[in-house]
Design a protein around this motif. Structure first.
Motif, short mmCIF file in Angstrom:
data_model
loop_
_atom_site.label_atom_id
_atom_site.label_comp_id
_atom_site.label_asym_id
_atom_site.label_seq_id
_atom_site.Cartn_x
_atom_site.Cartn_y
_atom_site.Cartn_z
N GLU A 124 1.88 3.10 -11.22
CA GLU A 124 0.58 2.82 -11.85
C GLU A 124 0.38 3.72 -13.07
N ASN A 162 -1.48 8.86 -6.05
CA ASN A 162 -0.70 7.64 -6.13
C ASN A 162 0.70 7.98 -6.67
N ALA A 198 0.81 -1.22 0.00
CA ALA A 198 0.00 0.00 0.00
C ALA A 198 0.84 1.27 0.00
N SER A 200 0.37 4.54 -2.34
CA SER A 200 -0.63 4.22 -3.35
C SER A 200 -1.79 5.21 -3.38
N GLY A 212 -2.43 -0.11 -6.85
CA GLY A 212 -3.65 0.69 -6.76
C GLY A 212 -4.21 1.00 -8.13
#
Length: 434
Positions: A239, A235, A221, A224, A300
C-alpha cells in the motif's frame, strides 16, 4: 630377551585393535560433540529469528525464565518459563513434547496454550528447525527455577479445554511448503515471515475469536495492519501511503537491521523485535524477507490519493503558532527534533511528513508513543542517542490531541484529526499500574 620381545609383540598385537578403536571412539565423540554444538548454535539463531527472548524474558529477569505480563481481550496472562529447569521449565520435555507445544499449542501435561503463543505461525516450522530449537533450549540455555504465574483471567474464561475447539477451527497444521513458481529467496522469505517471524501475529487483523484473519498471502487481510495492546502494527503490504509501497528494497533491509530509515523509526513492540531478532538476521535472510514482503500487493490503507510532500500550509502555521493550538505545542516540544519541514533528521530522528504511521487511519501508535515514549533501539550494543521521550506528565489530553491533529494534517499528510477522548482512553489503559 627374545622371549620378552616376543611377549611384548604379542601384547601389542592384542592391544592395538583396542587402542585403534579407542581413538576411533574419541574421534566419533569429538565429531558428535561438534555436530551437537553446531545444532545448538543453529537453534540459537532460530530462536532469535522467532524473537523468543522478547516474550519469554521479563524486564530485569533471567533469559527465557518467563513472567512477562501480556494483555489479551480476556485479561492478563504471564509468559512461561522455557528454560531447561526440570521443575518449573521445560527440562522434562522430549523433542516430541517440545514440537507439540511449539506447533500445536499443547503443553507436555496436555493443557492447551493460549494463542498469545504464536503456535499457528510456528506450525509452519520444519522438522530440522524444530530439532535445532530443541537442542538450543535444552543445551544452550541456563536452567532457571522460577515458577510460572497463573493468569489474571477469571473463571470461566480461564478454562483451557475450549481451546481444543479453537485449534480445530483455526490451526492449520503442516510445515511450510515451497510455492511452485517462486524462487528460493521468495520461499525463504515466506517461510520466515509466516513461520518463525510470526509477523502476522501483530500485523494481521484478528476475528471475533481472536484468530488471525489470514495466515499467508492468499488472504487479503494478511499483514494489512492491526491494533494490538495499545499499538497499531503497521501495514506491511505494498500500500502506497500506510504500507511499504514507497519503500525500496534497501529501505526495508535497513529498517530490519537498524530499526530506522528515511521513512520511519521503530517504536513500541517493534523496538524489541529489532533489538532481539531482526538485527541478528543474516544478510541472506534479511534479503529474503524483503523479497517476500515487497511482493505483497497493496491492501488496506485509507483510500486517500498517493502521498506527495507539500510543506507550504504547515510552514505558514508554524510561522504564526499563536493562531493554531497544535502548532504551539509542536513549536515548543517537537520542532527541535522533527523539524519545520517535517523531515526530522532521519534515520536518527524520525520524519513525520509522509511517515506511514502518521498516515494510518488508526492513531493509537502516535498517541501511545507521545504519552509514553519508546524504549531504546540497541544496535550492535549501542543504544540510540535520541529515543522518543514520553509527554504524559507534561501535556494534557487536549494538548496531545491538538499536536497530533496538527502533525496528521501537516505537510500534506491528510490524516484524520485526533480527539482528546481518544488520548484519555489510551492514557488510562497504558498508565495503569505504572
Amino acid at each position: 630377551m627374545k622371549k620378552m620381545l616376543k611377549g611384548l609383540g604379542a601384547a601389542l598385537c592384542v592391544a592395538l585393535p583396542f587402542i585403534a578403536q579407542a581413538h576411533a571412539d574419541a574421534a566419533t565423540a569429538s565429531a558428535t560433540g561438534a555436530a551437537d554444538q553446531t545444532l545448538v548454535q543453529r537453534g540459537a539463531y532460530l530462536a532469535q529469528l522467532g524473537d523468543c527472548a522478547a516474550c519469554h524474558t521479563a524486564p530485569k529477569g533471567k533469559p527465557f525464565a518467563g513472567g512477562l505480563p501480556m494483555n489479551t481481550p480476556m485479561g492478563r496472562i504471564y509468559v512461561t518459563n522455557i528454560t531447561p529447569d526440570a521443575r518449573t521449565g521445560i527440562g522434562g520435555y522430549t523433542q516430541a513434547d517440545f514440537a507439540r507445544a511449539l506447533r500445536e499449542g499443547v503443553a507436555r501435561d496436555g493443557h492447551n496454550l493460549y494463542p498469545a503463543m504464536p503456535y499457528p505461525s510456528y506450525a509452519k516450522v520444519d522438522d530440522d528447525d524444530v530439532k535445532a530449537l530443541y537442542a538450543f533450549f535444552m543445551h544452550g540455555v541456563a536452567p532457571v527455577q522460577q515458577a510460572n504465574r497463573e493468569s489474571d483471567i477469571k473463571w470461566p474464561l480461564n478454562m483451557r479445554w475450549p481451546l481444543m475447539f479453537w485449534n480445530m477451527a483455526f490451526l492449520e497444521k503442516g510445515a511450510y511448503r515451497d510455492k511452485p513458481g517462486k524462487d528460493v529467496a521468495w520461499n525463504r522469505g515466506a517461510y520466515l515471515v509466516q513461520g518463525l517471524g510470526h509477523c502476522g501475529s501483530c500485523h494481521t487483523p484478528r476475528g471475533v475469536a481472536f484468530q488471525e484473519s489470514a495466515l499467508d498471502e492468499s488472504g487479503s487481510a494478511f499483514l494489512s495492519g492491526a491494533l494490538l495492546d495499545g499499538w497499531f502494527a503497521s501495514n506491511l503490504t505494498g500500500e502506497h501511503n500506510t504500507g511499504l509501497g514507497r519503500w525500496s528494497d534497501e529501505d526495508l533491509r535497513t529498517f530490519l537491521k537498524t530499526g530506522a530509515n528515511r521513512h520511519a523509526s521503530a517504536f513500541g513492540a517493534m523496538t524489541s523485535v529489532i533489538n532481539n531478532s531482526t538485527q541478528a538476521m543474516s544478510d541472506q535472510d534479511v534479503a529474503a524477507v524483503s523479497t517476500y514482503l515487497k511482493s505483497l500487493p497493496p491492501v488496506g490503507g485509507t483510500g486517500a490519493a498517493a502521498y506527495t510532500y507539500d510543506p507550504q500550509a504547515t510552514k505558514v502555521s508554524l510561522d504564526r503558532p499563536a493562531n493554531d493550538a497544535g502548532a504551539r505545542v509542536y513549536t515548543a516540544y517537537c520542532m527541535h527534533c522533527h523539524g519545520v519541514d517535517g523531515h526530522g533528521f532521519a534515520p536518527m530522528l524520525a520524519p513525520l511528513a509522509g511517515n506511514p504511521n502518521v498516515l494510518a487511519k488508526d492513531a493509537s501508535s502516535l498517541i501511545n508513543v507521545t504519552l509514553n515514549g519508546t524504549g531504546d533501539l540497541v544496535i550492535d550494543g549501542v543504544p540510540s542517542p535520541f529515543p522518543m521521550p514520553g509527554f504524559a506528565a507534561v501535556l494534557d489530553d487536549q494538548q496531545i490531541a491538538d499536536v497530533l491533529s496538527f502533525v496528521r494534517a501537516g505537510w500534506n499528510n491528510g490524516a484524520p484529526a485526533v480527539g482528546a477522548a481518544e488520548v484519555a482512553k489510551l492514557r488510562q489503559s497504558t498508565q495503569a499500574g505504572r
